[in-house]
Write a protein that holds these residues in place. Sequence first.
Motif, mmCIF file in Angstrom:
data_model
loop_
_atom_site.group_PDB
_atom_site.id
_atom_site.type_symbol
_atom_site.label_atom_id
_atom_site.label_comp_id
_atom_site.label_asym_id
_atom_site.label_seq_id
_atom_site.Cartn_x
_atom_site.Cartn_y
_atom_site.Cartn_z
ATOM 1 N N TYR A 140 77.393 25.320 24.490
ATOM 2 C CA TYR A 140 77.174 23.926 24.119
ATOM 3 C C TYR A 140 78.057 23.614 22.920
ATOM 4 N N ILE A 141 78.960 22.650 23.088
ATOM 5 C CA ILE A 141 79.894 22.237 22.051
ATOM 6 C C ILE A 141 79.514 20.833 21.585
ATOM 7 N N SER A 142 79.445 20.624 20.289
ATOM 8 C CA SER A 142 79.135 19.305 19.740
ATOM 9 C C SER A 142 80.143 18.279 20.231
ATOM 10 N N LYS A 143 79.682 17.054 20.453
ATOM 11 C CA LYS A 143 80.541 16.040 21.066
ATOM 12 C C LYS A 143 81.779 15.725 20.228
ATOM 13 N N GLU A 144 81.704 15.944 18.907
ATOM 14 C CA GLU A 144 82.875 15.657 18.082
ATOM 15 C C GLU A 144 83.971 16.697 18.231
ATOM 16 N N TYR A 145 83.635 17.836 18.827
ATOM 17 C CA TYR A 145 84.623 18.898 19.027
ATOM 18 C C TYR A 145 84.977 19.132 20.502
ATOM 19 N N VAL A 146 84.239 18.536 21.419
ATOM 20 C CA VAL A 146 84.349 18.924 22.819
ATOM 21 C C VAL A 146 85.702 18.565 23.443
ATOM 22 N N SER A 147 86.447 17.651 22.835
ATOM 23 C CA SER A 147 87.757 17.288 23.385
ATOM 24 C C SER A 147 88.830 18.318 23.053
ATOM 25 N N ARG A 148 88.531 19.255 22.177
ATOM 26 C CA ARG A 148 89.515 20.272 21.807
ATOM 27 C C ARG A 148 89.714 21.275 22.927
ATOM 28 N N ASP A 149 90.868 21.931 22.909
ATOM 29 C CA ASP A 149 91.199 22.916 23.939
ATOM 30 C C ASP A 149 91.027 24.354 23.476
ATOM 31 N N ARG A 150 91.021 24.577 22.177
ATOM 32 C CA ARG A 150 90.957 25.955 21.677
ATOM 33 C C ARG A 150 89.871 26.097 20.609
ATOM 34 N N LEU A 161 78.359 32.216 17.704
ATOM 35 C CA LEU A 161 78.805 30.902 17.254
ATOM 36 C C LEU A 161 80.206 30.587 17.754
ATOM 37 N N VAL A 162 80.430 29.323 18.094
ATOM 38 C CA VAL A 162 81.751 28.812 18.449
ATOM 39 C C VAL A 162 82.258 28.004 17.256
ATOM 40 N N LEU A 163 83.490 28.300 16.829
ATOM 41 C CA LEU A 163 84.052 27.703 15.619
ATOM 42 C C LEU A 163 85.281 26.841 15.924
ATOM 43 N N ALA A 164 85.445 25.817 15.099
ATOM 44 C CA ALA A 164 86.665 24.993 15.121
ATOM 45 C C ALA A 164 86.932 24.566 13.685
ATOM 46 N N ASP A 165 88.154 24.802 13.219
ATOM 47 C CA ASP A 165 88.515 24.495 11.827
ATOM 48 C C ASP A 165 87.580 25.169 10.832
ATOM 49 N N GLY A 166 87.107 26.372 11.203
ATOM 50 C CA GLY A 166 86.224 27.119 10.329
ATOM 51 C C GLY A 166 84.798 26.608 10.287
ATOM 52 N N GLN A 167 84.498 25.571 11.077
ATOM 53 C CA GLN A 167 83.159 25.000 11.119
ATOM 54 C C GLN A 167 82.482 25.328 12.449
ATOM 55 N N GLN A 168 81.155 25.382 12.416
ATOM 56 C CA GLN A 168 80.446 25.626 13.672
ATOM 57 C C GLN A 168 80.597 24.423 14.587
ATOM 58 N N ALA A 169 81.138 24.685 15.775
ATOM 59 C CA ALA A 169 81.335 23.632 16.762
ATOM 60 C C ALA A 169 80.358 23.739 17.923
ATOM 61 N N GLY A 170 79.744 24.915 18.072
ATOM 62 C CA GLY A 170 78.826 25.102 19.182
ATOM 63 C C GLY A 170 78.241 26.491 19.195
ATOM 64 N N ILE A 171 77.608 26.835 20.304
ATOM 65 C CA ILE A 171 76.958 28.131 20.437
ATOM 66 C C ILE A 171 77.042 28.602 21.886
ATOM 67 N N ILE A 172 77.291 29.894 22.054
ATOM 68 C CA ILE A 172 77.384 30.488 23.387
ATOM 69 C C ILE A 172 76.006 30.546 24.035
ATOM 70 N N HIS A 209 71.433 11.013 27.575
ATOM 71 C CA HIS A 209 71.739 11.186 26.161
ATOM 72 C C HIS A 209 72.613 12.425 25.958
ATOM 73 N N VAL A 210 73.657 12.296 25.128
ATOM 74 C CA VAL A 210 74.597 13.395 24.913
ATOM 75 C C VAL A 210 74.887 13.580 23.424
ATOM 76 N N GLN A 211 74.567 14.752 22.909
ATOM 77 C CA GLN A 211 74.990 15.187 21.584
ATOM 78 C C GLN A 211 75.924 16.392 21.678
ATOM 79 N N GLU A 212 75.763 17.151 22.769
ATOM 80 C CA GLU A 212 76.577 18.336 23.026
ATOM 81 C C GLU A 212 76.942 18.363 24.501
ATOM 82 N N ARG A 213 77.952 19.156 24.842
ATOM 83 C CA ARG A 213 78.356 19.311 26.229
ATOM 84 C C ARG A 213 78.441 20.795 26.573
ATOM 85 N N LEU A 214 77.856 21.169 27.712
ATOM 86 C CA LEU A 214 78.018 22.533 28.194
ATOM 87 C C LEU A 214 79.457 22.692 28.682
ATOM 88 N N THR A 215 80.155 23.654 28.101
ATOM 89 C CA THR A 215 81.610 23.754 28.249
ATOM 90 C C THR A 215 82.002 25.160 28.669
#
Length: 360
Positions: free
Chosen positions: A320-330, A292-303, A271-277
Amino acid sequence: MAHIHHTPIFEIHQQLGARTAPFAGWEMPIQYQGIIAEHQHTRTLAGLFDTCHMGEFMVSGPGAREELGRLVTHDLENTPPGRCVYGFILSGQGTIQDDLIIYPLEQDKFMLVVNASRKQNDFVHLKSNLSSAVRITDLTMQTGKLDLQGPASLNVLEKATGQNWKDLRFFCFRKTMMAGMEILVSRTGYTGELGYELYIPWEGTAGIWDLLLKIESVKPAGLGARDTLRLEAGLPLYGQDLDQQHTPAEAGYESVLKSQSRYLGREKAHHVQERLTGLVIQGRRTPRKGDLVLADGQQAGIITSGSFAPSLGHCIALAYISKEYVSRDRFFIQKDRICLEAEKSALPFYKGTARIKTDQ
């Protein structure tokens, strides 16, 4: 106050001027000459680590292979004596209760090496799920453990034992005699470098430590360098990067879920909701667990882990980055009142000598 344990060479650490601190119920050496110096020495020559705080169990008896196989993710049916294997104890929800290495000693006899912080929990869990025909024994206070790590470790081990170790392959082990006692040597470790873990009778640990430190290329290293080394190698730490809220798949370890046994948590382990990145941050401002890890000003994950990487000259982190954001590079990391720019990185951050072929 909870009782604090000392390893069998604690007094030697004090004599060497080590700075110590409590860790998982043990007073452990954090550093001697300095974390960066010990890190770099291990990357280039050989560092010697006291890891006697790790837990060791023996599981044996008729049917032990089958019963243990239902409690761990390890592929015990296809792991013969002489080879060890990494994997997990899972909850019924498929989340990680602990990560561990299992050493098959015989058909129905196994040594399990678990994290110090999880030892009591692991023992109770395993014992309560094994039949009366299978015996589990806690050997932690009878077993010393030293990690010899670094590119020079093979030469050091051969010099110390007078034996050829070039044929011992990665994640293989064998018993031998050293300093008049039987020890188990495995080609494993937690630094990303060529290295060996030595399992020693408790009372003989000091003698082996002294013997190895007499060899010129070896210096003692503490848990501080162990942490920076393992992070550069992209290796997770239980309690930070691995925990009871995440599955092996979320931690990036689908590859070890090969067992065909109906082990506890198997149905949900993927089961995957987040990915260790992996994240790279330029400079020396270090993200810490909980940032906190942010993308587009929203929380995308946590260190989960962060450090300056001495081998690379900049900071690195696992998150851990949420699966909806994990494909991003920055991404951006919220650090106090500022944001740090972070770029996604493949793991490991640093590739050492751990898997080199030594028998050619």
